[in-house]
Every structure is written in C-alpha cells, then in structure tokens.
Write a protein that holds these residues in place. Structure first.
Motif, short mmCIF file in Angstrom:
data_model
loop_
_atom_site.label_atom_id
_atom_site.label_comp_id
_atom_site.label_asym_id
_atom_site.label_seq_id
_atom_site.Cartn_x
_atom_site.Cartn_y
_atom_site.Cartn_z
N ALA A 62 24.55 -55.12 66.23
CA ALA A 62 23.43 -55.33 67.04
C ALA A 62 23.66 -56.20 68.36
N ALA A 63 24.09 -57.15 68.18
CA ALA A 63 24.46 -58.29 69.34
C ALA A 63 25.11 -57.48 70.26
N GLY A 64 26.09 -56.86 70.11
CA GLY A 64 27.03 -56.07 70.99
C GLY A 64 26.23 -55.02 71.84
N ALA A 65 25.43 -54.20 71.09
CA ALA A 65 24.71 -53.02 71.65
C ALA A 65 23.53 -53.90 72.49
N TYR A 66 22.56 -54.84 72.08
CA TYR A 66 21.68 -55.54 72.83
C TYR A 66 22.23 -56.19 73.90
N SER A 67 23.30 -56.89 73.81
CA SER A 67 24.04 -57.37 74.83
C SER A 67 24.24 -56.50 76.13
N ALA A 68 24.56 -55.26 76.01
CA ALA A 68 24.66 -54.15 77.03
C ALA A 68 23.26 -53.73 77.51
N ALA A 69 22.18 -53.82 76.59
CA ALA A 69 20.87 -53.46 77.01
C ALA A 69 20.36 -54.54 78.00
N ALA A 232 19.63 -49.20 72.06
CA ALA A 232 19.91 -50.43 71.08
C ALA A 232 18.68 -50.64 70.41
N THR A 233 18.46 -50.58 68.89
CA THR A 233 17.38 -50.54 67.98
C THR A 233 17.37 -51.62 67.01
N PRO A 234 16.64 -52.31 66.42
CA PRO A 234 16.41 -53.10 65.47
C PRO A 234 17.09 -52.73 64.09
#
Length: 327
Positions: A62-69, A232-234
């Motif tokens: 999730a950290a990788g996806a949310y960093s891009a978001a 990016a979702t929880p």
C-alpha cells in the motif's frame, strides 16, 4: 537438469514475456498485475528463507501505491523514474522503522506483529478520509517517462515493460543476495540461530537487512499495481492481501526464485477465469484448484518438473524391467 538447458528455457520464457503484448494485447493488464504481485511475493519469499512469515507486507504494498497517489496529487505530471525512487525510499524507511521492532521476534510473534502494524495502517487509511480518501481511496495519476506523455493504450504497454523489468532485476538481486554471505547468514537463522551468534553475526541484524529488502520489493510491487489500476485503496494493506502473498509464496515453492512467478501466475489465472465463469462462487473453484496443487506437489510448483521427470523415469525403468523379464 543441466544448467545450460535451464538458461535456454529462461531465455525463451523472457523472450515470450517481452513479445507478449504484440500477440495478446488484451492480456497486458493481467500480466502486469502478475508482475506487480510477484514483486511483493519475492519479499515474502526472502523472509521465508529465515523461517519467518510476515502477514503484514500489504502495508508496504500500500505504501508504494499511496506514494504514487500523493505525488500525483501534488505534481500534475510526475515522472515514473521519480516515483520509483520515492517508492523505494518510503518503503525502505518504513521497513527500517518497523523492522527495528519486529526483527527481535520470531515465528508466530513475528507474523502477528507484522499483521498488527498492517491493520493499524488499514484503520488509519480508512478513518482519515480527508487525507486518504477513506474507503474510496485515492486516484493514481498517469505519470510521464522522461518527459514523454502517454495515452491509455500506450501507457498500459509502458507499465507492462516497467513491471517486467522490475521483476527480472529484483529476481536477479534476490538470487544474488541469497548466495552472498548475508544471504547465507539469513538461511542460517532458520537452521540454528545460536550458532550464528557464536561466530559473531547478529541474527537480528541479518533479519532486519532482509526485512528492509523485502519491504522495498513489496513497495515497488504496490507502485506498479497502483499505476496499472489507477487507484490506491486501504484494501491493499488489509490482512487478506498479506495472506495472499504468503499463500502464493508457499504455492510456488520456497526453494527457488522462479517459483514466485509460477505461483503468482497460477493464482491470478485461476482467480481470473473462475470469476469469469462463476461470479458468485469463484472462491470455491480457486480453493479446490489450489488444494489439488498443494496435495499433488507439496514442495510447490517449482517441484512439479522434478516430480514429472521422476514419474517418467519410474515408468521407463518399469518397462525395461518387464522387457528383461520377458526375455
């Protein structure tokens, strides 16, 4: 099997993967998802060499996806290279902070502490909806590559090759890591941790180094997954996601890096086609297929060729024995 034959087969497989988009354009997104999840499973595979299981690596995914978001929200045209570097830094830092704590524990305590951290992050991502979008998640903007912009179709092709190259490089690095002194020490943790301490090597530091490496792999997988999904979702850090990574690692076989890709490919293929044929009960089909695979090949998919070769040799020797008896 001779090493030369293995190298030839790997070369053929890589050639097929690199040319896949030109023959099966509709499968590009599916293949990209397989590559992205394989990166996260590689991280689990690394920890399994020390006999440790993490049920919380979804938090790095999730950290990788949310960093891009977040980068996309602050910067209208982020570059893919910049996103990669930032994802590596965030994953490494978070892996180091959490790893300093969990690396002191082993077995079920190690697994459950990772799960606890992951669920804390899941709760924060859901509750802090003003900053994270809540259950709706955050949009991941389409990045540029060295200043070049892409439409949807061309970007799917770019992200396919991006995820494939990441996976190949990561697999080679993991293979080299496990053959390095640090990797041998990691395997020694599983065999006899006390002896490792006697020769002057810290088991905690050995696991910490592998943990940070595995966090980076999961973060890169999450970045690729977020880019191909555009969201990016929880759910990316929920416990079922981490459990999925562990299951795939065991399914593929913990003795070989290639098993990671084989396990992910089978898992995603069965889930994709089962859902297409049976919307409400695809989990049933998936479970039955996976149980059969595990029962037939306990060592994982990577042990399937050896099992087939052993069966063929046994049949050949049986026929030879019958011919000798007949003569």
């Amino acid at each position: 099997m001779p090493r030369s034959i293995i190298l030839v087969l790997l070369g053929i497989a890589l050639l097929a993967l690199f040319t896949l988009p030109f023959f099966m354009g509709t499968s590009v997104t599916f293949a990209t998802i397989v590559f992205s999840k394989s990166l996260a499973v590689l991280g689990i595979f690394l920890l399994l060499q020390a006999g440790q299981v993490s049920f919380g690596h979804g938090m790095f995914f999730a950290a990788g996806a949310y960093s891009a978001a977040y980068i996309g929200a602050a910067w209208s045209g982020p570059d893919l290279i910049v996103l990669t570097v930032i994802a590596i830094l965030i994953s490494a830092l978070s892996g180091l902070v959490i790893g300093l704590f969990v690396s002191r524990y082993r077995l079920i305590f190690f697994a459950m502490l990772n799960l606890a951290f992951s669920m804390v992050l899941f709760a924060l991502l859901e509750k802090l909806f003003h900053y994270t979008g809540g259950t709706d998640g955050m949009r991941v903007r389409r990045p540029t590559l060295l200043g070049a912009e892409f439409n949807r179709a061309s970007f799917d092709l770019v992200i396919y090759y991006y995820a494939l190259i990441l996976l190949v490089v990561a697999a080679v690095l993991v293979w080299l890591y496990l053959r390095s002194p640090l990797g041998q020490a990691l395997k020694a943790v599983k065999v006899n941790e006390t002896r490792l301490e006697y020769i002057g090597l810290s088991a905690n530091r050995t696991i910490l180094a592998a943990y940070v490496f595995s966090a980076i792999l999961a973060g890169l997988g999450g970045l690729a997954y977020g880019l191909v999904q555009g969201l990016a979702t929880p759910d990316l850090t929920f416990w079922t996601r981490s459990g999925e990574f562990v299951f795939i690692a065991v399914l593929g076989g913990i003795g070989n890096v290639i098993g990671v890709f084989a396990g992910t490919l089978l898992y995603e293929a069965v889930r994709f086609y089962a859902a297409a044929f049976l919307d409400d009960s695809w989990q049933l089909i998936l479970g039955i297929v996976l149980i059969v695979v595990i029962l037939v090949v306990p060592s994982g998919l990577i042990g399937l060729p050896q099992r087939i070769m052993g069966a063929l040799r046994g049949r050949t020797s049986l026929h030879s024995q019958k011919d000798r008896n007949h003569d």
